[in-house]
Design an enzyme around this catalytic site. Structure first.
Site: not given
Lengths: 404, 137
Positions: A76, A155, A205, A243, A328
């Site tokens: 992102t 995705n 991830h 950092t 939903c």
């Protein structure tokens, strides 16, 4: 067998134990905990060495130069930095961008933000197979276009765009090209030396690395420049201050190393599991694969079970961790915008499930899932007035429904 | 979505699932919702000569709360008069099932379904009543 069985590798993946091991070595006092920016002592030097090794591992996965990798907090942030960074830096050159309707929200919402700042954005409509063609991109490029942003793998449906060909179009027209590769890196081959891509976003991830870390590839030749979005100590050559999180970066590096070493073998195994799942679903009536079947990453399947609503299907499949395009299951009560953009009607979008298998999925898991899916679909169709009507030969599109 | 035990119970063991012959004069059918919105309920009631609902059946395409709302409703309307059934409020259903705020529309749909079924039954018998009145005179 651990229940519920995880079939949502597209959402995130567990950290590979080898990755976790490397990360754990960068946390404690006796480990490599230093600040990579500390130039005056061994703790800093060792941390810097670990971070630079990780940078090379990320670069190696996509055949890039380590100096072209900028660390971020995830895909992102990479998308934000790429799109806003280019738009702002080159705003005197032009204020037009091109993307597609089925990009990740990190791209779409960033584009919306730029529109509010006075930029113009063209949103390309993918075909019903979910693919954006180089011809579409070529036709949309204008004099004032500065950036094209098209995802590599979608995705929700797992369909693969031909980014090499789109890159050729962009380079020929001297327009920068950004690719969100969060879902493709580590799954399919990417060669940035060959592909004419200027910016590429990565996430750790999705490939068995930790959450909270990603990278942006920023091409050196021909050079592309970005306006920083996060200001501070001038880390990452001024493009992204903050950092460096040694353990996170080391984790991403190790995840990329493993992906490069094992990707081809792993994709064959995962592809066979997906095929087993698909074959096992064949005897269910009225099911449809969403997006191109052939041009997709090997582990994913997005299927609509007509006349069954997705959320109730998920309730029946509580032993399986899957996701749905049903309204939903979203906070917005809108069905998936990706499936809608493919031309699916709302009913079919409501009836969709996304299965994604991965490194730790077994054949046994798939067989268990198939049994559960058959039971659930049968049960819900028994309960469905629409299924009754379909079986009675009623054309549901001819009925005037009272929308509410 | 975290559902209450009552929703899960109705979802796992829905009551009174089925279909009645909607051409039967003693049956009233209410079908509400739209596939595009993700829920469609069909609620049917069988009414005896005394005007009491003696049986009810439903089928629902929709999320867990939509299924639970219609299942619960079939239990509630049995044994009631048409007026009593038509006066069931969505808030009673939502409260009984402890529906979360985003699912309140499912209970609204259930209320609409029973009202539609009662209306359908009455429409079928509007002619009889006029005849009855005429005979009475």
């Amino acid at each position: 067998m651990k229940l519920p069985i995880y079939f949502d590798y597209a959402a995130t993946t567990p950290v590979d134990p080898r990755v976790a091991q490397k990360m754990s070595e960068c946390l404690l006092a006796e480990g490599n905990f230093g600040n990579p920016a500390s130039r005056s002592h061994k703790y800093g030097w060792e941390a810097e060495e670990a971070v630079e090794l990780a940078r090379r591992q990320v670069a190696d996965l996509v055949n890039a130069d380590p100096r072209e990798i900028v660390w971020t907090s995830g895909a992102t942030e990479s998308d934000n930095l790429a799109i806003k960074g280019v738009a702002h830096f080159y705003k005197n050159k032009g204020k037009h961008l091109i993307t597609s309707r089925i990009e990740h929200k990190a791209v779409l919402d960033t584009c919306r933000h730029l529109e509010r700042e006075g930029f113009e954005v063209t949103y390309l409509e993918p075909g019903s197979d979910g693919i954006v063609t180089p011809e579409q991109v070529a036709a949309a490029i204008r004099e004032d276009t500065v950036l094209v942003s098209i995802m590599h793998v979608n995705n929700e449906i797992g369909v693969i765009n031909d980014i090499a060909a789109i890159g050729e179009v962009c380079r020929a027209k001297k327009v920068f090209f950004h690719v969100d590769a969060a879902q493709s890196a580590g799954k399919i081959d990417i060669d940035l030396e060959a592909m004419k891509v200027d910016l590429m976003s990565f996430s750790a991830h999705k490939i068995y690395g930790p959450k909270g870390v990603g990278a942006l590839y920023v091409r050196r030749k021909p050079r592309i420049r970005l306006e920083a979005q996060i200001h501070g100590g001038g880390h990452e050559r001024g493009m992204r201050s903050g950092t460096l999180a040694t353990h996170q970066l080391v984790g991403m590096g190790e995840a990329c190393r493993i992906a490069k070493a094992e990707m081809h073998e792993e994709q064959i195994r995962i592809g066979a599991l997906r095929e087993r799942l698909w074959q096992g679903l064949q005897d269910i009536e009225e099911i449809h694969v969403n997006g191109s079947f052939d041009k997709r990453v090997s582990g994913w399947l997005n299927v609509s079970f007509n006349y069954v609503e997705g959320e109730s299907l998920i309730m029946s499949l509580s032993d399986l961790a899957v996701s749905s395009g049903s309204a939903c299951t979203s906070a917005s009560l809108e069905p998936s915008y990706v499936l809608r953009a493919l031309g699916l009607n709302d009913e079919m979008a409501h009836s969709s499930l996304r299965f994604s298998v991965g490194r730790f999925t077994s054949e046994e898991d798939v067989d268990y899932a198939l049994a559960k899916i058959h039971l659930a679909v049968n049960k819900l169709r028994e309960l469905s007035p629409l299924w009754d009507m379909y079986k009675d030969g009623v054309d549901l599109t001819k009925i005037e429904w009272a929308a509410h | 979505m975290a559902y209450s035990d009552k929703v899960m119970d109705h979802y796992d063991n829905p009551r009174n699932v089925g279909k009645m012959d909607d051409m039967d004069d003693s049956v009233g059918t209410g079908m509400v919702g739209a596939p595009a919105c993700g829920d469609v309920m069909r609620l049917q009631i069988k009414v005896n000569d005394a005007g009491i609902i003696e049986d009810a059946k439903f089928k629902t395409y929709g999320c867990g709360s939509a299924i639970a709302s219609s299942s619960l409703l079939t239990e509630w309307v049995k044994g009631r008069t048409l007026d009593e059934a038509a006066s069931i409020k969505n808030t009673e259903i939502a409260e009984e099932l402890a529906l979360p705020p985003v699912k309140i529309h499912c209970s609204v749909l259930a209320e609409d379904a029973i009202k539609a079924a009662v209306k359908d039954f009455r429409a079928k018998h509007a002619a009889d009543q006029q005849t009855a009145v005429a005979v009475g005179e």
